[in-house]
Design a protein around this motif. Sequence first.
Motif, short mmCIF file in Angstrom:
data_model
loop_
_atom_site.label_atom_id
_atom_site.label_comp_id
_atom_site.label_asym_id
_atom_site.label_seq_id
_atom_site.Cartn_x
_atom_site.Cartn_y
_atom_site.Cartn_z
N VAL A 4 24.22 6.23 70.53
CA VAL A 4 23.02 6.37 69.72
C VAL A 4 23.39 7.23 68.52
CG1 VAL A 4 20.66 7.24 69.63
CG2 VAL A 4 21.54 6.17 71.72
N VAL A 5 23.17 6.70 67.35
CA VAL A 5 23.49 7.41 66.12
C VAL A 5 22.19 7.67 65.39
CG1 VAL A 5 24.72 7.31 63.94
CG2 VAL A 5 25.73 6.30 65.98
N ARG A 6 21.92 8.95 65.17
CA ARG A 6 20.72 9.28 64.41
C ARG A 6 21.07 9.11 62.94
NH1 ARG A 6 16.88 11.18 67.68
NH2 ARG A 6 17.53 12.14 69.62
N LEU A 7 20.39 8.18 62.32
CA LEU A 7 20.74 7.79 60.96
C LEU A 7 20.63 8.94 59.97
CD1 LEU A 7 21.71 5.39 59.37
CD2 LEU A 7 19.36 4.74 58.97
N THR A 8 19.61 9.77 60.09
CA THR A 8 19.44 10.87 59.13
C THR A 8 20.60 11.86 59.23
OG1 THR A 8 18.01 11.99 60.71
CG2 THR A 8 16.94 10.69 59.00
N GLU A 9 21.06 12.17 60.44
CA GLU A 9 22.19 13.08 60.61
C GLU A 9 23.48 12.44 60.09
OE1 GLU A 9 22.33 14.07 64.71
OE2 GLU A 9 20.37 15.06 64.68
N TRP A 10 23.66 11.19 60.36
CA TRP A 10 24.87 10.49 59.92
C TRP A 10 24.94 10.43 58.38
CZ3 TRP A 10 25.77 5.75 57.42
CH2 TRP A 10 27.09 5.32 57.44
N LEU A 11 23.80 10.16 57.74
CA LEU A 11 23.77 10.12 56.28
C LEU A 11 24.02 11.48 55.67
CD1 LEU A 11 20.81 7.66 55.63
CD2 LEU A 11 23.23 7.27 55.18
N ALA A 12 23.61 12.53 56.34
CA ALA A 12 23.82 13.89 55.83
C ALA A 12 25.30 14.26 55.88
CB ALA A 12 22.99 14.88 56.63
N ARG A 13 26.04 13.72 56.83
CA ARG A 13 27.47 14.04 56.96
C ARG A 13 28.35 13.25 56.01
NH1 ARG A 13 28.71 13.28 63.14
NH2 ARG A 13 27.67 11.39 62.54
#
Length: 62
Positions: A4-13
Amino acid sequence: MADVVRLTEWLARTPRRDTARPVAPAQILLFTGVRYERLTSAMLAARRKAAKHGTTDTARRP
């Protein structure tokens, strides 16, 4: 099973890329599939011979 990838966290990185800025207008090349060949003297002679006989199609067929 699944990640499960939280999109908002992934985009922030992920590092941000600059937006694309067109330098020049786009050029589109369409390939028509037509093959051009250089006319040889034999091809020209075949055309002249066909013209004498009233034939317009000088295409070589197998």
